[in-house]
Design a protein around this motif. Structure first.
Motif, PDB file in Angstrom:
ATOM      1  N   LYS A   1       0.838  -1.210   0.000  1.00  0.00           N
ATOM      2  CA  LYS A   1       0.000   0.000   0.000  1.00  0.00           C
ATOM      3  C   LYS A   1       0.866   1.251   0.000  1.00  0.00           C
ATOM      4  CE  LYS A   1      -4.222  -1.748   2.156  1.00  0.00           C
ATOM      5  NZ  LYS A   1      -5.062  -1.770   3.361  1.00  0.00           N
ATOM      6  N   ALA A   2       1.914   1.227   0.824  1.00  0.00           N
ATOM      7  CA  ALA A   2       2.803   2.403   0.882  1.00  0.00           C
ATOM      8  C   ALA A   2       3.424   2.661  -0.485  1.00  0.00           C
ATOM      9  CB  ALA A   2       3.889   2.197   1.932  1.00  0.00           C
ATOM     10  N   MET A   3       3.863   1.602  -1.149  1.00  0.00           N
ATOM     11  CA  MET A   3       4.510   1.787  -2.457  1.00  0.00           C
ATOM     12  C   MET A   3       3.517   2.279  -3.504  1.00  0.00           C
ATOM     13  SD  MET A   3       7.605   1.361  -1.883  1.00  0.00           S
ATOM     14  CE  MET A   3       8.410   1.229  -3.458  1.00  0.00           C
ATOM     15  N   GLN A   4       2.281   1.817  -3.406  1.00  0.00           N
ATOM     16  CA  GLN A   4       1.286   2.329  -4.363  1.00  0.00           C
ATOM     17  C   GLN A   4       1.019   3.814  -4.123  1.00  0.00           C
ATOM     18  OE1 GLN A   4      -2.300   0.258  -5.156  1.00  0.00           O
ATOM     19  NE2 GLN A   4      -1.250  -1.375  -6.251  1.00  0.00           N
ATOM     20  N   ILE A   5       1.013   4.211  -2.867  1.00  0.00           N
ATOM     21  CA  ILE A   5       0.810   5.638  -2.576  1.00  0.00           C
ATOM     22  C   ILE A   5       2.009   6.453  -3.090  1.00  0.00           C
ATOM     23  CG2 ILE A   5       0.698   7.349  -0.705  1.00  0.00           C
ATOM     24  CD1 ILE A   5      -0.985   5.224   0.856  1.00  0.00           C
ATOM     25  N   LEU A   6       3.209   5.933  -2.837  1.00  0.00           N
ATOM     26  CA  LEU A   6       4.410   6.684  -3.235  1.00  0.00           C
ATOM     27  C   LEU A   6       4.586   6.757  -4.745  1.00  0.00           C
ATOM     28  CD1 LEU A   6       6.908   5.456  -0.476  1.00  0.00           C
ATOM     29  CD2 LEU A   6       5.558   7.552  -0.544  1.00  0.00           C
ATOM     30  N   THR A   7       3.849   5.919  -5.471  1.00  0.00           N
ATOM     31  CA  THR A   7       3.938   5.945  -6.946  1.00  0.00           C
ATOM     32  C   THR A   7       2.583   6.302  -7.575  1.00  0.00           C
ATOM     33  OG1 THR A   7       3.510   3.556  -7.043  1.00  0.00           O
ATOM     34  CG2 THR A   7       5.814   4.239  -7.024  1.00  0.00           C
ATOM     35  N   ARG A   8       1.732   6.941  -6.800  1.00  0.00           N
ATOM     36  CA  ARG A   8       0.383   7.227  -7.329  1.00  0.00           C
ATOM     37  C   ARG A   8       0.418   8.203  -8.506  1.00  0.00           C
ATOM     38  NH1 ARG A   8      -0.833  10.616  -2.012  1.00  0.00           N
ATOM     39  NH2 ARG A   8       0.180  12.533  -2.660  1.00  0.00           N
ATOM     40  N   GLY A   9       1.536   8.896  -8.657  1.00  0.00           N
ATOM     41  CA  GLY A   9       1.652   9.869  -9.747  1.00  0.00           C
ATOM     42  C   GLY A   9       1.527   9.245 -11.121  1.00  0.00           C
ATOM     43  N   TYR A  10       1.752   7.924 -11.229  1.00  0.00           N
ATOM     44  CA  TYR A  10       1.612   7.277 -12.538  1.00  0.00           C
ATOM     45  C   TYR A  10       0.169   7.296 -13.028  1.00  0.00           C
ATOM     46  CZ  TYR A  10       6.364   5.451 -12.066  1.00  0.00           C
ATOM     47  OH  TYR A  10       7.719   5.342 -11.936  1.00  0.00           O
ATOM     48  N   THR A  11      -0.770   7.405 -12.096  1.00  0.00           N
ATOM     49  CA  THR A  11      -2.186   7.362 -12.494  1.00  0.00           C
ATOM     50  C   THR A  11      -2.818   8.755 -12.547  1.00  0.00           C
ATOM     51  OG1 THR A  11      -2.947   7.127 -10.217  1.00  0.00           O
ATOM     52  CG2 THR A  11      -2.456   5.090 -11.408  1.00  0.00           C
ATOM     53  N   GLN A  12      -2.011   9.786 -12.334  1.00  0.00           N
ATOM     54  CA  GLN A  12      -2.571  11.148 -12.306  1.00  0.00           C
ATOM     55  C   GLN A  12      -2.042  11.962 -13.489  1.00  0.00           C
ATOM     56  OE1 GLN A  12      -1.059  11.904  -8.317  1.00  0.00           O
ATOM     57  NE2 GLN A  12      -3.116  11.761  -7.478  1.00  0.00           N
ATOM     58  N   ASP A  13      -2.883  12.856 -13.971  1.00  0.00           N
ATOM     59  CA  ASP A  13      -2.532  13.643 -15.158  1.00  0.00           C
ATOM     60  C   ASP A  13      -2.244  15.102 -14.772  1.00  0.00           C
ATOM     61  OD1 ASP A  13      -2.329  15.029 -17.493  1.00  0.00           O
ATOM     62  OD2 ASP A  13      -4.205  14.297 -18.364  1.00  0.00           O
ATOM     63  N   PRO A  14      -0.978  15.470 -14.710  1.00  0.00           N
ATOM     64  CA  PRO A  14      -0.630  16.829 -14.253  1.00  0.00           C
ATOM     65  C   PRO A  14      -1.093  17.915 -15.227  1.00  0.00           C
ATOM     66  CG  PRO A  14       1.312  15.699 -15.099  1.00  0.00           C
ATOM     67  CD  PRO A  14       0.210  14.689 -15.086  1.00  0.00           C
ATOM     68  N   HIS A  15      -1.182  17.582 -16.524  1.00  0.00           N
ATOM     69  CA  HIS A  15      -1.638  18.583 -17.491  1.00  0.00           C
ATOM     70  C   HIS A  15      -3.086  18.958 -17.218  1.00  0.00           C
ATOM     71  CE1 HIS A  15       1.838  16.724 -19.450  1.00  0.00           C
ATOM     72  NE2 HIS A  15       2.029  17.909 -19.984  1.00  0.00           N
ATOM     73  N   LYS A  16      -3.882  17.941 -16.896  1.00  0.00           N
ATOM     74  CA  LYS A  16      -5.303  18.172 -16.631  1.00  0.00           C
ATOM     75  C   LYS A  16      -5.482  19.040 -15.371  1.00  0.00           C
ATOM     76  CE  LYS A  16      -9.695  15.643 -16.252  1.00  0.00           C
ATOM     77  NZ  LYS A  16     -10.266  16.732 -15.506  1.00  0.00           N
ATOM     78  N   VAL A  17      -4.651  18.773 -14.379  1.00  0.00           N
ATOM     79  CA  VAL A  17      -4.730  19.565 -13.143  1.00  0.00           C
ATOM     80  C   VAL A  17      -4.579  21.046 -13.459  1.00  0.00           C
ATOM     81  CG1 VAL A  17      -3.414  20.113 -11.042  1.00  0.00           C
ATOM     82  CG2 VAL A  17      -3.973  17.741 -11.579  1.00  0.00           C
ATOM     83  N   LEU A  18      -3.644  21.369 -14.333  1.00  0.00           N
ATOM     84  CA  LEU A  18      -3.417  22.783 -14.664  1.00  0.00           C
ATOM     85  C   LEU A  18      -4.513  23.341 -15.573  1.00  0.00           C
ATOM     86  CD1 LEU A  18       0.440  23.020 -15.306  1.00  0.00           C
ATOM     87  CD2 LEU A  18      -0.837  23.791 -13.312  1.00  0.00           C
ATOM     88  N   THR A  19      -4.900  22.569 -16.584  1.00  0.00           N
ATOM     89  CA  THR A  19      -5.873  23.114 -17.546  1.00  0.00           C
ATOM     90  C   THR A  19      -7.261  23.246 -16.915  1.00  0.00           C
ATOM     91  OG1 THR A  19      -6.112  20.900 -18.468  1.00  0.00           O
ATOM     92  CG2 THR A  19      -4.703  22.415 -19.675  1.00  0.00           C
ATOM     93  N   ASP A  20      -7.543  22.465 -15.874  1.00  0.00           N
ATOM     94  CA  ASP A  20      -8.831  22.580 -15.187  1.00  0.00           C
ATOM     95  C   ASP A  20      -8.946  23.872 -14.381  1.00  0.00           C
ATOM     96  OD1 ASP A  20      -9.782  20.286 -16.224  1.00  0.00           O
ATOM     97  OD2 ASP A  20      -9.656  19.084 -14.398  1.00  0.00           O
ATOM     98  N   ALA A  21      -7.831  24.520 -14.129  1.00  0.00           N
ATOM     99  CA  ALA A  21      -7.884  25.765 -13.338  1.00  0.00           C
ATOM    100  C   ALA A  21      -7.091  26.854 -14.042  1.00  0.00           C
ATOM    101  CB  ALA A  21      -7.330  25.514 -11.941  1.00  0.00           C
ATOM    102  N   LEU A  22      -7.463  27.100 -15.279  1.00  0.00           N
ATOM    103  CA  LEU A  22      -6.784  28.103 -16.094  1.00  0.00           C
ATOM    104  C   LEU A  22      -7.672  29.347 -16.153  1.00  0.00           C
ATOM    105  CD1 LEU A  22      -4.119  27.494 -17.548  1.00  0.00           C
ATOM    106  CD2 LEU A  22      -5.419  27.020 -19.611  1.00  0.00           C
ATOM    107  N   PHE A  23      -7.124  30.490 -15.786  1.00  0.00           N
ATOM    108  CA  PHE A  23      -7.937  31.707 -15.767  1.00  0.00           C
ATOM    109  C   PHE A  23      -7.298  32.764 -16.659  1.00  0.00           C
ATOM    110  CE2 PHE A  23      -7.738  29.894 -11.382  1.00  0.00           C
ATOM    111  CZ  PHE A  23      -8.973  29.276 -11.394  1.00  0.00           C
ATOM    112  N   ALA A  24      -8.111  33.406 -17.492  1.00  0.00           N
ATOM    113  CA  ALA A  24      -7.606  34.513 -18.313  1.00  0.00           C
ATOM    114  C   ALA A  24      -7.329  35.701 -17.399  1.00  0.00           C
ATOM    115  CB  ALA A  24      -8.641  34.887 -19.377  1.00  0.00           C
ATOM    116  N   GLU A  25      -6.121  36.251 -17.507  1.00  0.00           N
ATOM    117  CA  GLU A  25      -5.728  37.362 -16.627  1.00  0.00           C
ATOM    118  C   GLU A  25      -4.588  38.118 -17.286  1.00  0.00           C
ATOM    119  OE1 GLU A  25      -7.428  37.750 -13.467  1.00  0.00           O
ATOM    120  OE2 GLU A  25      -6.480  39.702 -13.876  1.00  0.00           O
ATOM    121  N   ASP A  26      -4.605  39.454 -17.153  1.00  0.00           N
ATOM    122  CA  ASP A  26      -3.592  40.268 -17.834  1.00  0.00           C
ATOM    123  C   ASP A  26      -2.265  40.371 -17.097  1.00  0.00           C
ATOM    124  OD1 ASP A  26      -4.829  40.821 -20.132  1.00  0.00           O
ATOM    125  OD2 ASP A  26      -5.805  42.675 -19.434  1.00  0.00           O
ATOM    126  N   TYR A  27      -2.217  39.895 -15.866  1.00  0.00           N
ATOM    127  CA  TYR A  27      -0.998  40.010 -15.053  1.00  0.00           C
ATOM    128  C   TYR A  27       0.209  39.459 -15.813  1.00  0.00           C
ATOM    129  CZ  TYR A  27       2.054  39.456 -10.985  1.00  0.00           C
ATOM    130  OH  TYR A  27       3.095  39.523 -10.104  1.00  0.00           O
TER     131      TYR A  27
END
Ligand SMILES: Nc1nc2c(ncn2[C@@H]2O[C@H](COP(=O)(O)OP(=O)(O)OP(=O)(O)O)[C@@H](O)[C@H]2O)c(=O)[nH]1
Ligand SMILES: [Zn+2]
Length: 197
Positions: free
Chosen positions: A43-69
């Motif tokens: 279980k510990a090893m599955q937690i420590l490698t859970r990143g294989y099942t997660q999509d980092p691109h989606k995490v960012l694109t799901d919270a993209l805001f138009a802003e002039d900064y």
């Protein structure tokens, strides 16, 4: 998150391999203290490698805001733990991320989540640094992004060369951070004392 939902297929098989590992290490996996250990480790090893099942691109694109900064955004001192792919021992430290937006910003927590996802895979520090940079660069398409990671490697502390205090620093950058002046601005802001707020 319910921890039980984090476990993936293959958990039982993983545990049975760890039982064998215990025997090969000279232990008795049937003794009381070790009976549940193979499953705990699996279980510990599955937690420590859970990143294989997660999509980092989606995490960012799901919270993209138009802003002039269009000044530098810095999220520093992001704690992380990862495991080196050579020894499967932890390396850990802090990641610092800066980007200069180009019409879009992302949620600040999402930067830390991207660090979290890539660090929960077997890594070398250089690739971890580069993957975080590339992911932010590809999704936000900012004017530039820079990532600095400072870490200690347990494989250099507990075994091998046994150096307890060495810290490895890596960096990766794109776009406007190609200019030394911009990198220096980031580095000087990193060195600056954080105000206690
Ligand atoms: N570049 C890089 N090297 C790493 C990282 N994590 C561990 N290493 C190194 O990977 C190398 C593997 O070298 P090998 O000679 O194949 O393995 P080893 O015999 O266990 O090496 P020693 O650690 O020197 O005993 C070692 O020098 C480790 O310090 C990392 O994130 N980046
Ligand atoms: Zn290692």
């Amino acid at each position: 998150m319910n921890p039980e939902t984090e476990f993936r297929e293959g958990l039982d098989e993983l545990a049975s391999h760890y039982k064998e590992v215990l025997t090969l290490l000279g232990e008795d996996p049937t003794r009381e203290g070790l009976q549940k250990t193979p499953m705990r480790v699996a279980k510990a090893m599955q937690i420590l490698t859970r990143g294989y099942t997660q999509d980092p691109h989606k995490v960012l694109t799901d919270a993209l805001f138009a802003e002039d900064y269009d000044q530098m955004v810095i999220v520093k001192d992001i704690d992380f733990f990862s495991m080196c792919e050579h020894h499967m021992l932890p390396f850990y430290g802090k990641a610092h991320v800066a980007y200069i937006p180009n019409g879009h910003i992302t949620g600040l927590s999402k930067i830390a989540r991207v660090v979290d996802i890539f660090s929960h895979r077997l890594q070398v520090q250089e690739r971890l640094t580069h993957q975080i940079m590339e992911c932010i660069n590809d999704t936000l398409k900012p004017q530039g992004v820079m990532v600095v990671i400072e870490a200690k490697h347990m494989c250099m502390q507990m075994r091998g060369v046994e150096k307890q205090n060495s810290i490895t620093t890596t960096s990766a950058y794109s776009g406007v951070f190609e200019a030394m002046k911009v990198r220096e601005e980031f580095m000087s802001l990193l060195r600056g004392e954080s105000k206690r707020i």
